[in-house]
Design an enzyme around this catalytic site. Structure first.
Site, PDB file in Angstrom:
ATOM      1  N   ALA A   1     -24.880   3.982  -2.420  1.00 30.51           N
ATOM      2  CA  ALA A   1     -25.036   5.253  -3.115  1.00 30.51           C
ATOM      3  C   ALA A   1     -24.066   5.233  -4.288  1.00 30.51           C
ATOM      4  O   ALA A   1     -23.069   4.495  -4.279  1.00 30.51           O
ATOM      5  CB  ALA A   1     -24.722   6.396  -2.165  1.00 30.51           C
TER       6      ALA A   1
ATOM      7  N   GLY B   1     -25.524   2.583   1.195  1.00 32.57           N
ATOM      8  CA  GLY B   1     -26.899   3.087   1.053  1.00 32.57           C
ATOM      9  C   GLY B   1     -27.914   1.973   0.819  1.00 32.57           C
ATOM     10  O   GLY B   1     -29.099   2.147   1.112  1.00 32.57           O
TER      11      GLY B   1
ATOM     12  N   GLU C   1     -28.696   0.721   4.134  1.00 33.77           N
ATOM     13  CA  GLU C   1     -29.436   1.794   4.825  1.00 33.77           C
ATOM     14  C   GLU C   1     -30.887   1.884   4.351  1.00 33.77           C
ATOM     15  O   GLU C   1     -31.802   2.056   5.154  1.00 33.77           O
ATOM     16  CB  GLU C   1     -28.712   3.125   4.619  1.00 33.77           C
ATOM     17  CG  GLU C   1     -27.402   3.175   5.403  1.00 33.77           C
ATOM     18  CD  GLU C   1     -26.528   4.359   5.008  1.00 33.77           C
ATOM     19  OE1 GLU C   1     -26.256   4.527   3.798  1.00 33.77           O
ATOM     20  OE2 GLU C   1     -26.121   5.111   5.903  1.00 33.77           O
TER      21      GLU C   1
ATOM     22  N   GLU D   1     -18.475   2.420   4.166  1.00 35.54           N
ATOM     23  CA  GLU D   1     -18.141   3.833   3.963  1.00 35.54           C
ATOM     24  C   GLU D   1     -16.776   4.251   4.501  1.00 35.54           C
ATOM     25  O   GLU D   1     -16.072   5.041   3.862  1.00 35.54           O
ATOM     26  CB  GLU D   1     -19.231   4.734   4.585  1.00 35.54           C
ATOM     27  CG  GLU D   1     -20.527   4.787   3.790  1.00 35.54           C
ATOM     28  CD  GLU D   1     -21.490   3.662   4.119  1.00 35.54           C
ATOM     29  OE1 GLU D   1     -21.089   2.712   4.818  1.00 35.54           O
ATOM     30  OE2 GLU D   1     -22.643   3.730   3.677  1.00 35.54           O
TER      31      GLU D   1
END
Ligand code: DAK
Length: 277
Positions: free
Chosen positions: A63, A108, A111, A131
């Site tokens: 992200a 992300g 993910e 993270e």
């Protein structure tokens, strides 16, 4: 769209996250455009999708840390929801989605690959959920999908340590189905890049899937996904219903008819042209 490309090759759709300068990091605009790209797929003609990232270095490096750095709690929650909605759309998309992972798949990026049905990667791929090193938890389903894919113990180790792993280790733990290498000549020069070989492998796999009966393939995806969420008694009923649903379709008649014809005379039609009905 600025950051997402779409191309259709016969029955295969290729969605490319195209924000190479930021290693294809997912900001709000990329997520919105991905949402639009999936909505625009023509399900009458496309039977399998490939999701990849632009360039040779990165699939998705996570992200967008710049965008996330100033979020309030409420904004963080809504950013998480935006990502989760797109990822869930991919996971439950009616047709299979293959992630072709060319390089970094971090946070992300890991993910979004896990929301796809199948993952294959280039030999330079790197996976991880960094993270906790950034002071947050995985927010796009990482705590849930990684544990389901590689088991709770391995997922906890990767998430708590925030350690990145290379392609071979990702293969060993079952996070990816295959690792694709570059082609090298006798002198050791790369003649075909790992990325090009990866895309060729992804397209070959997508092509094989696309040739099979589309209603049956869709129902298999739904049966596996829905069944994994249920206990075995309910899961078997899910399978029964989706199995029954294939009967009386033209594709079921064509597929079984072809087998019976071949039994009488092996020279008879070998390839079934499934019509998706
Ligand atoms: N976000 C934004 N920009 C990124 C980025 C990212 N994740 N990753 C790379 N970039 C940008 C870099 O800033 C740089 O931009 P410029 O400086 O050139 O403008 C450019 O891409 C090239 O990156 P590098 O210069 O750093 O390239 P290197 O080859 O040296 O290093 C790297 C590659 C992948 C090792 C490094 O860029 C890196 O460590 N990137 C960050 C990887 C990472 O930590 N990813 C996980 C992000 S956290 C949630 C919702 C979502 C999430 C969590 C919670 N909720 C709402 C609850 C998800 C979190 C994440 O994904």
């Amino acid at each position: 769209m600025d950051y997402v490309l779409y191309e259709q090759k016969d029955a295969i759709g290729i969605i490319t996250i195209n924000r190479e300068k930021a290693l294809n990091a997912l900001n709000s605009q990329v997520l919105d455009e991905l949402n639009e790209a999936f909505d625009a797929v023509d399900l009458n003609t496309v039977r399998c999708l490939i999701l990849t990232g632009a360039g040779e270095k990165s699939f998705v490096a996570g992200a967008d840390i710049g965008e996330m750095s100033t979020l309030t709690k409420a904004e963080g929650e809504s950013f998480g929801k935006k990502g989760n909605d797109v990822f869930r759309k991919i996971e439950t998309f009616p047709i299979p989605v293959i992630a072709a992972i060319n390089g970094f798949a971090l946070g992300g990026g890991c993910e979004i690959s896990m929301s796809c049905d199948i993952r294959i990667c280039s030999e330079n791929a790197m996976f991880g959920q960094p993270e906790v090193g950034l002071g947050i938890t995985p927010g796009f389903g990482g705590t849930q999908r990684l544990a389901r894919l590689v088991g709770a113990g391995m997922a906890k180790q990767l998430i708590y340590t925030a350690r990145n792993i290379k392609a071979d280790e990702a293969y060993r733990i079952g996070l990816v189905n295959d690792v694709i290498k570059a082609t090298v000549d006798e002198a050791g020069n790369i003649t075909v890049s790992a990325k090009d070989n990866l895309m060729a492998a992804a397209e070959k796999m997508a092509g094989t899937i696309a040739k099979n009966a589309p209603i049956a393939v869709r129902n298999c995806k739904k049966a596996i996904n829905d069944g994994l969420e249920a206990d075995m008694d309910k899961a078997i009923v899910i399978e029964e219903k989706l199995f029954g649903d294939c009967f009386e379709t033209e594709d079921q008649k064509a597929g079984m008819g072809n087998f019976l014809k071949k039994k009488d005379d092996p020279t008879k039609v070998k390839v079934v042209d499934f019509k998706n009905c």
